[in-house]
Design a protein around this motif. Sequence first.
Motif, PDB file in Angstrom:
ATOM      1  N   ALA A   1      86.277  13.757  68.442  1.00 22.56           N
ATOM      2  CA  ALA A   1      85.546  15.093  68.545  1.00 22.56           C
ATOM      3  C   ALA A   1      84.024  14.894  68.355  1.00 22.56           C
ATOM      4  CB  ALA A   1      86.059  16.108  67.703  1.00 22.56           C
ATOM      5  N   TYR A   2      83.076  15.648  68.730  1.00 27.41           N
ATOM      6  CA  TYR A   2      81.780  15.338  68.546  1.00 27.41           C
ATOM      7  C   TYR A   2      81.255  16.827  68.381  1.00 27.41           C
ATOM      8  CZ  TYR A   2      82.965  11.170  70.876  1.00 27.41           C
ATOM      9  OH  TYR A   2      83.235  10.011  71.309  1.00 27.41           O
ATOM     10  N   ALA A   3      80.986  17.001  67.084  1.00 31.33           N
ATOM     11  CA  ALA A   3      80.520  18.423  66.419  1.00 31.33           C
ATOM     12  C   ALA A   3      79.827  18.103  65.218  1.00 31.33           C
ATOM     13  CB  ALA A   3      81.434  19.500  66.221  1.00 31.33           C
ATOM     14  N   TYR A   4      78.513  18.115  65.384  1.00 31.42           N
ATOM     15  CA  TYR A   4      77.495  17.717  64.098  1.00 31.42           C
ATOM     16  C   TYR A   4      76.668  18.685  63.863  1.00 31.42           C
ATOM     17  CZ  TYR A   4      78.989  13.425  65.840  1.00 31.42           C
ATOM     18  OH  TYR A   4      80.074  12.150  66.376  1.00 31.42           O
ATOM     19  N   ALA A   5      76.148  18.661  62.420  1.00 30.84           N
ATOM     20  CA  ALA A   5      75.004  19.441  61.841  1.00 30.84           C
ATOM     21  C   ALA A   5      73.722  18.866  62.241  1.00 30.84           C
ATOM     22  CB  ALA A   5      75.244  19.728  60.540  1.00 30.84           C
ATOM     23  N   ILE A   6      72.716  19.500  62.496  1.00 34.11           N
ATOM     24  CA  ILE A   6      71.478  18.972  62.877  1.00 34.11           C
ATOM     25  C   ILE A   6      70.791  19.095  61.532  1.00 34.11           C
ATOM     26  CG2 ILE A   6      69.252  18.787  64.097  1.00 34.11           C
ATOM     27  CD1 ILE A   6      70.781  19.872  66.405  1.00 34.11           C
ATOM     28  N   CYS A   7      70.335  17.845  60.767  1.00 31.30           N
ATOM     29  CA  CYS A   7      69.336  18.203  59.499  1.00 31.30           C
ATOM     30  C   CYS A   7      68.053  17.575  59.744  1.00 31.30           C
ATOM     31  CB  CYS A   7      70.315  17.310  58.485  1.00 31.30           C
ATOM     32  SG  CYS A   7      72.061  18.158  58.326  1.00 31.30           S
ATOM     33  N   LEU A   8      67.446  17.840  58.976  1.00 36.52           N
ATOM     34  CA  LEU A   8      65.978  17.530  58.610  1.00 36.52           C
ATOM     35  C   LEU A   8      66.001  16.155  57.890  1.00 36.52           C
ATOM     36  CD1 LEU A   8      63.876  20.472  57.432  1.00 36.52           C
ATOM     37  CD2 LEU A   8      63.873  19.550  59.804  1.00 36.52           C
ATOM     38  N   LYS A   9      65.303  15.283  58.260  1.00 37.63           N
ATOM     39  CA  LYS A   9      65.290  13.724  57.747  1.00 37.63           C
ATOM     40  C   LYS A   9      64.917  13.757  56.157  1.00 37.63           C
ATOM     41  CE  LYS A   9      65.127  11.112  61.821  1.00 37.63           C
ATOM     42  NZ  LYS A   9      64.233  10.273  62.784  1.00 37.63           N
ATOM     43  N   GLU A  10      64.099  14.593  55.961  1.00 34.44           N
ATOM     44  CA  GLU A  10      63.397  14.619  54.716  1.00 34.44           C
ATOM     45  C   GLU A  10      64.091  15.236  53.663  1.00 34.44           C
ATOM     46  OE1 GLU A  10      61.030  17.757  57.148  1.00 34.44           O
ATOM     47  OE2 GLU A  10      61.758  15.586  57.448  1.00 34.44           O
ATOM     48  N   ASP A  11      65.011  16.239  53.882  1.00 27.83           N
ATOM     49  CA  ASP A  11      66.012  16.781  52.912  1.00 27.83           C
ATOM     50  C   ASP A  11      67.414  17.028  53.139  1.00 27.83           C
ATOM     51  OD1 ASP A  11      66.011  18.988  54.438  1.00 27.83           O
ATOM     52  OD2 ASP A  11      64.379  20.296  53.341  1.00 27.83           O
ATOM     53  N   ASN A  12      67.846  16.558  54.454  1.00 26.14           N
ATOM     54  CA  ASN A  12      68.990  16.691  54.737  1.00 26.14           C
ATOM     55  C   ASN A  12      69.678  17.961  54.760  1.00 26.14           C
ATOM     56  OD1 ASN A  12      71.147  14.895  56.030  1.00 26.14           O
ATOM     57  ND2 ASN A  12      72.188  14.894  54.120  1.00 26.14           N
ATOM     58  N   TYR A  13      68.745  19.041  55.033  1.00 26.56           N
ATOM     59  CA  TYR A  13      68.920  20.505  55.129  1.00 26.56           C
ATOM     60  C   TYR A  13      69.355  20.721  56.689  1.00 26.56           C
ATOM     61  CZ  TYR A  13      68.459  25.294  54.561  1.00 26.56           C
ATOM     62  OH  TYR A  13      68.640  26.695  54.440  1.00 26.56           O
ATOM     63  N   PRO A  14      70.593  21.285  56.733  1.00 29.60           N
ATOM     64  CA  PRO A  14      71.012  21.678  58.182  1.00 29.60           C
ATOM     65  C   PRO A  14      70.233  22.832  58.579  1.00 29.60           C
ATOM     66  CG  PRO A  14      72.788  22.101  56.478  1.00 29.60           C
ATOM     67  CD  PRO A  14      71.525  21.670  55.538  1.00 29.60           C
ATOM     68  N   ILE A  15      70.018  22.503  59.830  1.00 27.07           N
ATOM     69  CA  ILE A  15      69.061  23.453  60.718  1.00 27.07           C
ATOM     70  C   ILE A  15      69.715  23.796  62.176  1.00 27.07           C
ATOM     71  CG2 ILE A  15      66.846  23.052  59.529  1.00 27.07           C
ATOM     72  CD1 ILE A  15      65.968  21.325  61.931  1.00 27.07           C
ATOM     73  N   GLY A  16      70.736  23.369  62.257  1.00 30.23           N
ATOM     74  CA  GLY A  16      71.482  23.649  63.754  1.00 30.23           C
ATOM     75  C   GLY A  16      72.495  22.892  63.780  1.00 30.23           C
ATOM     76  N   TYR A  17      72.928  22.591  65.052  1.00 31.97           N
ATOM     77  CA  TYR A  17      74.086  22.062  65.445  1.00 31.97           C
ATOM     78  C   TYR A  17      73.996  21.326  66.971  1.00 31.97           C
ATOM     79  CZ  TYR A  17      75.485  25.484  68.902  1.00 31.97           C
ATOM     80  OH  TYR A  17      75.535  26.220  69.995  1.00 31.97           O
ATOM     81  N   ILE A  18      74.844  20.392  67.015  1.00 36.83           N
ATOM     82  CA  ILE A  18      74.819  19.585  68.442  1.00 36.83           C
ATOM     83  C   ILE A  18      76.463  19.302  68.596  1.00 36.83           C
ATOM     84  CG2 ILE A  18      74.408  17.438  67.521  1.00 36.83           C
ATOM     85  CD1 ILE A  18      72.443  17.219  70.120  1.00 36.83           C
ATOM     86  N   LYS A  19      76.950  19.215  69.749  1.00 38.68           N
ATOM     87  CA  LYS A  19      78.459  19.047  70.031  1.00 38.68           C
ATOM     88  C   LYS A  19      78.443  18.653  71.518  1.00 38.68           C
ATOM     89  CE  LYS A  19      79.174  23.045  72.314  1.00 38.68           C
ATOM     90  NZ  LYS A  19      79.762  23.179  73.501  1.00 38.68           N
ATOM     91  N   VAL A  20      79.559  17.825  71.665  1.00 36.91           N
ATOM     92  CA  VAL A  20      80.301  17.675  72.953  1.00 36.91           C
ATOM     93  C   VAL A  20      81.617  17.759  73.062  1.00 36.91           C
ATOM     94  CG1 VAL A  20      80.607  15.818  74.749  1.00 36.91           C
ATOM     95  CG2 VAL A  20      78.316  15.780  73.457  1.00 36.91           C
ATOM     96  N   ASP A  21      82.058  18.602  74.050  1.00 34.59           N
ATOM     97  CA  ASP A  21      83.485  19.235  73.757  1.00 34.59           C
ATOM     98  C   ASP A  21      84.100  17.885  74.525  1.00 34.59           C
ATOM     99  OD1 ASP A  21      83.193  21.747  72.741  1.00 34.59           O
ATOM    100  OD2 ASP A  21      82.810  22.566  74.699  1.00 34.59           O
TER     101      ASP A  21
END
Length: 151
Positions: free
Chosen positions: A21-41
């Motif tokens: 399954a492919y469902a990930y949080a998108i995080c900023l590189k500098e602080d690893n803070y989640p700002i979104g998501y990305i997925k492939v069903d």
Amino acid sequence: MEETKRFYEERYAAKYAQPQAYAYAICLKEDNYPIGYIKVDMEEHHDFGYGLRKEFWHKGIVTEAGKAVIEQVKKDGLPYITATHDRNNPRSGGVMRNVGMKYQYSYEEQWQPKNILVTFRTYQLNLDGNESLVYKKYWDTSAVHFIEPNL
């Protein structure tokens, strides 16, 4: 926190439990803070989807994350991915083109839960070299479908 936990359980927990399954949080590189998501069903359409907090739009973040996810699904053997966007949101189509997807066709759907008529544009990226394959389920199930010129 409870609302977030329910959202995760309803939308993503089952996907993370799948072996592929492919469902990930998108995080900023500098602080690893989640700002979104990305997925492939993993369903037949292999829908590529994403969302990002508004203050991070137009910075190439989803394109960068999308290319990484696409590289992984290609390596894992998915034959293709598809994506759709509302015609009134052309920047989303820009993300699709930026990750290598190609416009295939448009179709109308009575979109729920708002119960409004929406024209969706369908994009696809074939990962197995079969450039002639077009995922046509949305075309086949929509009474109104067409190809828009110059996209």
